[in-house]
Design a protein around this motif. Structure first.
Motif, short mmCIF file in Angstrom:
data_model
loop_
_atom_site.label_atom_id
_atom_site.label_comp_id
_atom_site.label_asym_id
_atom_site.label_seq_id
_atom_site.Cartn_x
_atom_site.Cartn_y
_atom_site.Cartn_z
N ALA A 438 23.95 -29.48 -55.97
CA ALA A 438 25.24 -30.11 -55.70
C ALA A 438 25.30 -30.72 -54.30
O ALA A 438 25.95 -31.74 -54.08
CB ALA A 438 26.36 -29.09 -55.88
N ILE A 439 24.59 -30.08 -53.34
CA ILE A 439 24.70 -30.49 -51.94
C ILE A 439 23.69 -31.58 -51.55
O ILE A 439 24.05 -32.56 -50.89
CB ILE A 439 24.51 -29.27 -51.01
CG1 ILE A 439 25.67 -28.28 -51.20
CG2 ILE A 439 24.41 -29.70 -49.55
CD1 ILE A 439 25.43 -26.94 -50.53
N LEU A 440 22.44 -31.42 -51.95
CA LEU A 440 21.39 -32.34 -51.51
C LEU A 440 21.62 -33.74 -52.08
O LEU A 440 21.94 -33.90 -53.26
CB LEU A 440 20.01 -31.83 -51.94
CG LEU A 440 19.54 -30.52 -51.30
CD1 LEU A 440 18.15 -30.15 -51.80
CD2 LEU A 440 19.53 -30.63 -49.77
N PRO A 441 21.45 -34.76 -51.26
CA PRO A 441 21.65 -36.14 -51.73
C PRO A 441 20.52 -36.59 -52.64
O PRO A 441 19.44 -35.99 -52.67
CB PRO A 441 21.66 -36.95 -50.42
CG PRO A 441 20.82 -36.14 -49.48
CD PRO A 441 21.10 -34.71 -49.83
N GLY A 442 20.79 -37.64 -53.41
CA GLY A 442 19.74 -38.23 -54.24
C GLY A 442 19.64 -37.66 -55.64
O GLY A 442 18.58 -37.77 -56.28
N ASN A 443 20.71 -37.05 -56.15
CA ASN A 443 20.70 -36.52 -57.52
C ASN A 443 20.61 -37.67 -58.51
O ASN A 443 21.57 -38.42 -58.68
CB ASN A 443 21.96 -35.69 -57.77
CG ASN A 443 21.92 -35.00 -59.15
OD1 ASN A 443 21.00 -35.21 -59.93
ND2 ASN A 443 22.92 -34.18 -59.43
N ASP A 444 19.46 -37.85 -59.13
CA ASP A 444 19.26 -38.97 -60.04
C ASP A 444 19.40 -38.58 -61.50
O ASP A 444 19.10 -39.36 -62.40
CB ASP A 444 17.87 -39.60 -59.81
CG ASP A 444 16.73 -38.61 -60.07
OD1 ASP A 444 17.03 -37.40 -60.26
OD2 ASP A 444 15.56 -39.03 -60.08
N TYR A 445 19.86 -37.37 -61.75
CA TYR A 445 19.99 -36.92 -63.14
C TYR A 445 21.36 -37.30 -63.70
O TYR A 445 22.40 -36.96 -63.11
CB TYR A 445 19.81 -35.40 -63.23
CG TYR A 445 20.08 -34.84 -64.61
CD1 TYR A 445 19.16 -35.04 -65.64
CD2 TYR A 445 21.23 -34.13 -64.89
CE1 TYR A 445 19.40 -34.55 -66.91
CE2 TYR A 445 21.48 -33.62 -66.15
CZ TYR A 445 20.56 -33.83 -67.16
OH TYR A 445 20.80 -33.33 -68.41
N GLN A 446 21.36 -38.02 -64.81
CA GLN A 446 22.60 -38.40 -65.47
C GLN A 446 22.56 -37.96 -66.92
O GLN A 446 21.84 -38.53 -67.73
CB GLN A 446 22.80 -39.91 -65.39
CG GLN A 446 23.14 -40.42 -63.99
CD GLN A 446 23.37 -41.92 -63.97
OE1 GLN A 446 22.42 -42.69 -64.01
NE2 GLN A 446 24.63 -42.33 -63.92
N PHE A 447 23.31 -36.94 -67.22
CA PHE A 447 23.36 -36.42 -68.58
C PHE A 447 24.02 -37.45 -69.51
O PHE A 447 25.03 -38.06 -69.17
CB PHE A 447 24.15 -35.12 -68.63
CG PHE A 447 24.31 -34.57 -70.02
CD1 PHE A 447 23.27 -33.92 -70.64
CD2 PHE A 447 25.51 -34.72 -70.69
CE1 PHE A 447 23.42 -33.42 -71.91
CE2 PHE A 447 25.67 -34.22 -71.97
CZ PHE A 447 24.62 -33.57 -72.58
N GLY A 448 23.43 -37.63 -70.70
CA GLY A 448 24.02 -38.51 -71.70
C GLY A 448 23.59 -39.96 -71.55
O GLY A 448 24.03 -40.81 -72.30
N VAL A 449 22.71 -40.26 -70.56
CA VAL A 449 22.27 -41.64 -70.36
C VAL A 449 20.84 -41.83 -70.85
O VAL A 449 20.48 -42.86 -71.40
CB VAL A 449 22.37 -42.03 -68.87
CG1 VAL A 449 21.76 -43.40 -68.62
CG2 VAL A 449 23.84 -42.02 -68.44
N ASN A 450 20.00 -40.81 -70.65
CA ASN A 450 18.60 -40.89 -71.05
C ASN A 450 18.37 -40.07 -72.31
O ASN A 450 18.19 -38.84 -72.24
CB ASN A 450 17.71 -40.37 -69.90
CG ASN A 450 16.25 -40.27 -70.30
OD1 ASN A 450 15.81 -40.88 -71.28
ND2 ASN A 450 15.48 -39.52 -69.54
N PRO A 451 18.38 -40.70 -73.48
CA PRO A 451 18.25 -39.95 -74.74
C PRO A 451 16.96 -39.15 -74.83
O PRO A 451 16.96 -38.02 -75.26
CB PRO A 451 18.29 -41.05 -75.82
CG PRO A 451 18.91 -42.23 -75.14
CD PRO A 451 18.54 -42.13 -73.71
N ASP A 452 15.83 -39.75 -74.39
CA ASP A 452 14.54 -39.06 -74.52
C ASP A 452 14.51 -37.77 -73.71
O ASP A 452 14.04 -36.74 -74.18
CB ASP A 452 13.40 -39.99 -74.07
CG ASP A 452 13.25 -41.19 -74.98
OD1 ASP A 452 13.61 -41.06 -76.16
OD2 ASP A 452 12.78 -42.24 -74.51
N GLY A 453 15.01 -37.83 -72.48
CA GLY A 453 15.00 -36.63 -71.64
C GLY A 453 15.95 -35.57 -72.13
O GLY A 453 15.57 -34.41 -72.31
#
Length: 465
Positions: A438-453
């Motif tokens: 939650a604190i560290l910058p650069g969180n590139d994970y977006q749930f619901g956007v990348n179906p394969d992942g």
């Protein structure tokens, strides 16, 4: 997911009563080996730590009752739509092991039955977290919630759960390596080369075949390396054919709650994955209807109820999803029938007594596979979601989780007022991972956007944002 699979049976009544009963028994046997293994393992933890066996609460009989009743409760909460069976959760084994070893404050010199009651209080709290998560998902949507639980957090936590239990597997197996190897070999053989029904019950086959080997070895006069008998049947002779399971009410203490409750994070991820797997198997999107919030409520209530009467946490079982795939019978009524069978067995003490004679070496052999697979699932979580560990941010999060989860062997104990509180290794790891993410910058994970992942971990829901 909406397509109907060819040859699927959605109304089991058409098959006739005899076939329906057999299908129900098949579901019961699929969950059986793993479900009863949890109380056997937990009993071992408390016997080793306290020097006495459990006689109330987390026994085979109580566990079977909780699995059966919890499954029925889940079906009520999910509008009788989801063909899921709820059995004992392995995710909480590390928590039970930790509580068993607590020896500070009120836990010093505490009897095994009392100590496990406090562990079950933690299970109740974990079940309550399911309800909180269900409410949040209902209010803000699943996508926003999952942002705080990306694979870089959940994967390493799951890995730590398995690795923290590894010493227990070695300890049990070392009592008789021959039996342990037989159990492990049978599980591997049935898992890789098994056909049909046998392929989805490798744990049960490993237990049964190694147990038969133990009986033969015992009859031949062989003993364990330390000279003790391989199997002792005295308890079976004295057990009655009918009796009420030895329930006991949960007890609550902040230390035990902080041990057990954070494990709900990993268990909830397992739940969401199982819901997606069942949806894919049956051809209906259960995450959408009846909704993930409803299935989480069902799982949470089942877990809280089990803990309240002295049982282990419940979770939806992948083994039974395998039965659905094998049989192509998707009627939830068949699963409810299996739940009734489990409840009936819980009132037969002689059956539970036979189970309790299982040599610890067999438990060790099974645990070799089981605990390793828990960690392997965590590794798969990281790999299939293509977590980029060349990025410093992700490397820091994973690294801190590993060191916290495996390094704090005795946790951290501190005192507030007159209350002694212990944060266990897994609790510290979970808190650290979530906060760093939650604190560290650069969180590139977006749930619901990348179906394969997301779909690889069974939690894909198309984003509406």
């Amino acid at each position: 997911m909406g397509d109907t699979n060819d040859g699927a049976v959605r109304d089991a009544k058409k098959l006739g009563l005899p076939k329906v009963l057999i299908l129900g028994l098949q579901h019961m046997f699929a969950m059986f080996g793993a479900t009863i293994l949890v109380p056997i393992l937990v009993s071992g933890y408390f016997a080793d730590a306290c020097g006495e066996p459990l006689t109330r609460g987390l026994t085979v009989s109580v566990t079977l009752f909780c699995a059966g009743f919890g499954t029925l409760l889940f079906h009520v909460c999910s509008k009788f739509k989801v063909p899921a069976f709820l059995g004992s959760s392995f995710a909480f084994l590390g928590g039970f092991s930790t509580v068993a070893k607590l020896d500070t404050g009120k836990f010093a010199d505490m009897a095994a039955n009392d100590k496990v009651a406090y562990a079950c209080g933690g299970v109740v709290a974990a079940g309550a977290l399911y309800l909180v998560m269900a409410l949040i998902i209902k209010l803000v949507g699943v996508n926003r919630v999952m942002r705080f639980l990306p694979p870089v957090v959940t994967g390493p936590i799951i890995i730590c759960i398995g690795l923290s239990l590894a010493p227990s597997a070695i300890s049990n197996a070392s009592t008789n390596w021959w039996l342990a190897v037989i159990a492990l070999a049978v599980i591997i053989i049935f898992n890789i080369w098994g056909k049909g029904m046998f392929k989805i019950i490798p744990i049960l086959m490993g237990v049964l075949i190694s147990y038969v080997a133990a009986v033969i070895m015992n009859a031949a006069g062989l003993t364990n390396p330390d000279g003790s008998a391989i199997i002792a049947f005295e308890s079976v002779k004295s057990a009655s054919f009918f009796g009420v399971p030895q329930f006991q009410f949960a007890k609550f203490d902040l230390t035990s709650i902080l041990v057990m409750a954070p494990i709900a994070i990993a268990a909830m991820m397992e739940h969401v994955g199982d819901m997606s797997a069942i949806s894919a198997t049956v051809g209906k999107n259960f995450i959408q209807d009846p909704g993930l919030h409803r299935t989480l409520v069902g799982d949470g209530l089942a877990t809280a109820f089990a803990g309240a009467i002295g049982g282990p946490a419940n979770t939806t079982y992948g083994e039974n999803t395998g039965v659905l795939e094998l049989s192509k019978v998707y009627d939830p009524m068949v699963v409810r029938l299996a739940a009734v069978f489990a409840i009936v067995l819980s009132f037969i003490p002689k059956f539970a007594a036979v189970i309790s004679t299982m040599p610890s070496a067999i438990i060790g052999g099974v645990s070799f596979m089981l605990y390793g697979m828990i960690s392997a699932i965590g590794v798969r979580n990281v790999v299939e979601n293509k977590v980029d560990l060349t990025r410093s941010r992700n490397l820091i999060i994973a690294g801190v989780i590993f060191v916290c989860g495996l390094g704090f062997s005795n946790g951290i104990t501190f005192t507030i007022g007159e209350t002694s509180i212990t944060l266990t290794a897994l609790a510290i790891a979970a808190i650290a991972g979530i906060l760093l993410n939650a604190i560290l910058p650069g969180n590139d994970y977006q749930f619901g956007v990348n179906p394969d992942g997301d779909q690889s971990r069974g939690v894909f829901v198309k984003s509406k944002e």
